[in-house]
Scaffold this active site. Structure first.
Site, PDB file in Angstrom:
ATOM      1  N   LYS A 271      57.919  31.940  57.250  1.00 34.40           N
ATOM      2  CA  LYS A 271      57.047  32.991  57.234  1.00 34.40           C
ATOM      3  C   LYS A 271      57.901  34.258  57.947  1.00 34.40           C
ATOM      4  O   LYS A 271      59.138  33.874  59.240  1.00 34.40           O
ATOM      5  CB  LYS A 271      56.242  32.970  57.674  1.00 34.40           C
ATOM      6  CG  LYS A 271      54.495  32.429  57.050  1.00 34.40           C
ATOM      7  CD  LYS A 271      53.484  32.059  57.265  1.00 34.40           C
ATOM      8  CE  LYS A 271      52.395  31.322  55.985  1.00 34.40           C
ATOM      9  NZ  LYS A 271      52.727  31.986  55.015  1.00 34.40           N
ATOM     10  N   ARG A 345      47.843  24.484  48.117  1.00 30.66           N
ATOM     11  CA  ARG A 345      47.419  23.557  46.294  1.00 30.66           C
ATOM     12  C   ARG A 345      48.040  22.418  46.827  1.00 30.66           C
ATOM     13  O   ARG A 345      47.723  21.759  45.826  1.00 30.66           O
ATOM     14  CB  ARG A 345      48.386  24.992  45.574  1.00 30.66           C
ATOM     15  CG  ARG A 345      49.864  25.027  45.217  1.00 30.66           C
ATOM     16  CD  ARG A 345      50.189  26.232  44.921  1.00 30.66           C
ATOM     17  NE  ARG A 345      50.387  27.716  45.682  1.00 30.66           N
ATOM     18  CZ  ARG A 345      50.173  28.307  44.859  1.00 30.66           C
ATOM     19  NH1 ARG A 345      51.397  28.642  44.054  1.00 30.66           N
ATOM     20  NH2 ARG A 345      50.139  29.637  45.507  1.00 30.66           N
TER      21      ARG A 345
HETATM   22  N1  BES Z   1      48.031  30.224  54.075  1.00 31.58           N
HETATM   23  C1  BES Z   1      48.767  30.765  53.227  1.00 31.58           C
HETATM   24  C2  BES Z   1      48.142  32.442  52.526  1.00 31.58           C
HETATM   25  C3  BES Z   1      47.044  33.213  53.238  1.00 31.58           C
HETATM   26  C4  BES Z   1      48.142  34.765  53.772  1.00 31.58           C
HETATM   27  C5  BES Z   1      45.650  33.890  54.142  1.00 31.58           C
HETATM   28  C6  BES Z   1      47.353  35.525  54.613  1.00 31.58           C
HETATM   29  C7  BES Z   1      45.706  34.056  55.273  1.00 31.58           C
HETATM   30  C8  BES Z   1      47.112  35.324  55.395  1.00 31.58           C
HETATM   31  C9  BES Z   1      49.162  30.444  51.769  1.00 31.58           C
HETATM   32  O1  BES Z   1      49.712  28.825  52.536  1.00 31.58           O
HETATM   33  C10 BES Z   1      50.561  31.128  51.478  1.00 31.58           C
HETATM   34  O2  BES Z   1      51.584  31.032  52.644  1.00 31.58           O
HETATM   35  N2  BES Z   1      50.274  31.596  50.298  1.00 31.58           N
HETATM   36  C11 BES Z   1      51.494  32.338  50.218  1.00 31.58           C
HETATM   37  C12 BES Z   1      52.225  31.692  48.257  1.00 31.58           C
HETATM   38  C13 BES Z   1      53.430  32.026  47.370  1.00 31.58           C
HETATM   39  C14 BES Z   1      54.306  31.206  48.429  1.00 31.58           C
HETATM   40  C15 BES Z   1      53.514  31.654  46.339  1.00 31.58           C
HETATM   41  C16 BES Z   1      51.538  33.989  49.726  1.00 31.58           C
HETATM   42  O3  BES Z   1      50.358  34.223  49.450  1.00 31.58           O
HETATM   43  O4  BES Z   1      52.848  34.920  50.218  1.00 31.58           O
HETATM   44 MN    MN Z   2      51.985  29.370  53.253  1.00 29.66          MN
END
Ligand code: BES
Ligand code: MN
Ligand code: ZN
Length: 495
Positions: A271, A345
């Site tokens: 990230k 997931r």
């Molecule tokens: N934990 C994150 C989702 C999240 C984002 C929670 C912001 C709270 C605040 C999750 O693991 C994630 O990174 N999801 C990605 C999925 C994508 C790579 C398909 C996302 O939402 O960007």
């Molecule tokens: Mn994630």
């Protein structure tokens, strides 16, 4: 954790020797009005309390807190008028809860208050007062402001059995929410899979639940490829925690699953640095199902509850899983990893398959799963997906308790976006649109047909990154604990 002492009182609110008296106001046609139940307070101000409040700019709006020095008009030196907003006939429980919370936040630093909000809705006033006082001070080296120490709740009779039982239930619920907040707020250097599992087990054992913890060797032996894949990059190995509330004559069996990523860097698909620290909250789903299972036992709910909680830290390292890897999940389904940041997931897939082996009548999972949830519904509205009837039942309940979820579809056409060139399914869809729904469709592949199932995406609502409001401070909110608890109570009642 800090929650105040709550007591029922039938003594006079105008003569009570407390630091403050809290009354509710509403937005009326022409300006603020006092909530019913404040007649003698108004009389103590010679019937002019509304005029005083108007001079101070009161409108009766939600989150409005007006402080009035009482100059001995009543026993308390301070009166607090807390707004509920516009009401349609009776105020909703959530309006009372938020008004009590806003007042109790404003009372931090004082030791004792009394309120008439409980004359309108005792449970909501109690929960709001308790949750509004929540502070997380475990990591401050010096003492700051102490929260309000005690709130007396005015009721017609303090000896009334029903009122006492309602208060005890409200206190237990508020403490469950506060414990979930504590877990979410604990930083990831102290809350990692093994320590999180330990905390879950101590909470559960104290409440008499059966517990089981699978460590990395157990997970390997039993084929939990999703949890091991995601957890593989961390020096702190993953866990799968199982908590079991088994009453003597249960009305139904409910499986709970919660995402427990103790920190989500994104892994190799790392990230950006900005706001990455917020990913300390990526175990909010796990925290919620743990405290809900414990609460079910404390309240002796006649529903069997089994929480299945995958815990892992998503880190980039030489041992981390990669984009391009294929994982074999618990139960044998293979998953091509397109993006290691879509880790939730993967751990949930293992846990959902395991949870279904218990043959539950209902299956509920909750997770801070997608940024797309926040894009679609914002910071305060959870996305609720699943089998339509159960999804709608849970959605109605989430709104009744004031946590405000919204039903979302799982369109079949999104499934082909998850086709993998070599495995059974890919962990990320080909198109980015509808990311919350795509994640739900992915999960649905791991839910056994025929089980009523609900998935709550709480990415926004689980963690308040903005200003405090109502009974919600900064950080962990405890969402969706009250929804889950109310769903269990509903199942206990109606099957
Ligand atoms: N934990 C994150 C989702 C999240 C984002 C929670 C912001 C709270 C605040 C999750 O693991 C994630 O990174 N999801 C990605 C999925 C994508 C790579 C398909 C996302 O939402 O960007
Ligand atoms: Mn994630
Ligand atoms: Zn995550």
């Amino acid at each position: 954790m800090t929650t105040p002492t709550l007591r029922l009182t039938d003594a006079s609110v105008t003569t009570a020797t407390v630091d403050a008296l809290v009354v509710g106001t509403v937005c009326g046609e022409d300006g603020p009005q006092l909530l019913p139940g404040n007649e003698e307070v108004n009389a103590a101000f010679d019937g002019a309390l509304i005029d005083v409040l108007k001079v101070l700019g009161a409108k009766g709006k939600a989150d409005e807190v007006i402080k009035v020095p009482t100059r001995r008009a009543i026993g308390a030196p301070l009166l607090i008028a807390t707004g509920l907003g516009k009401v349609n006939g009776q105020p909703s429980g959530e309006q009372v809860r938020r008004a009590a919370g806003a007042a109790s936040r404003a009372l931090s630093g004082t030791s004792r208050a009394i309120t008439t909000l409980s004359r309108v809705d005792l449970v909501a006033a109690a929960e709001g007062a308790a949750l509004g006082c929540y502070l997380f001070t475990a990591y401050r080296s010096h003492n700051g402001d102490a929260p309000l120490g005690r709130m007396d709740l005015s009721v017609p009779s303090a000896n009334d059995r029903v009122a006492q039982r309602d208060l005890a239930k409200a206190v237990a619920t508020a403490e469950a929410v506060a414990t979930a907040r504590d877990l979410v707020n604990t930083p990831p250097n102290d809350l990692y899979p093994a320590s999180f599992a330990d905390r879950a087990v101590s909470l559960a054992e104290a409440a008499g639940l059966h517990t089981e913890v699978l460590d990395e060797k157990d997970l390997l032996r039993e084929g939990y490829g999703g949890i091991l894949g995601v957890g593989g990059g961390s020096s702190r190995p993953p866990r799968l925690v199982r908590l079991h509330h088994a009453p003597a004559t249960p009305k139904a069996k409910v499986a709970l699953v919660g995402k427990g990523i103790t920190f989500d860097t994104g892994g190799i698909s790392i990230k950006p640095a900005a706001k990455m620290e917020e990913m300390t909250m990526d175990m909010a789903g796990a925290a919620a199902v743990i405290v809900t299972a414990v609460l079910a036992s404390q309240l002796q709910l006649p529903v069997e509850v089994i929480a299945t909680v995958p815990m892992a830290e998503n880190m980039p390292s030489a041992t981390a899983y990669r984009p391009g890897d294929v994982l074999t999940m618990y139960g044998g389904t293979t998953v091509e990893v397109i993006n290691t940041d879509a880790e939730g997931r993967l751990v949930l897939a293992d846990a959902l398959v395991r949870a279904a082996q218990d043959n539950p009548d209902y299956l509920i999972d909750t997770a801070t799963l997608t940024g797309a949830q926040i894009v679609a519904l914002g910071k305060r509205t959870s996305g609720i997906m699943g089998t339509p009837d159960f999804r709608d039942r849970v959605t109605v309940i989430s709104q009744q308790v004031g946590e405000g979820g919204w039903a979302m579809p799982l369109p079949e056409h999104l499934r082909s976006d998850l086709d993998s060139k070599l495995a059974d399914i890919a962990n990320v869809a080909e198109h980015r649109w509808g990311g919350m729904l795509a994640a739900g469709v992915f999960l649905s592949e791991f839910v056994r047909d025929g089980i009523p199932w609900v998935h709550l995406d709480i990415a926004g609502p689980a963690y308040n990154t903005g200003s405090p409001w109502g009974y919600t401070g900064k950080g962990g909110t405890g969402v969706p604990v009250r929804t889950l608890a109310a769903v269990l109570a509903d199942i206990a009642e109606r099957g």
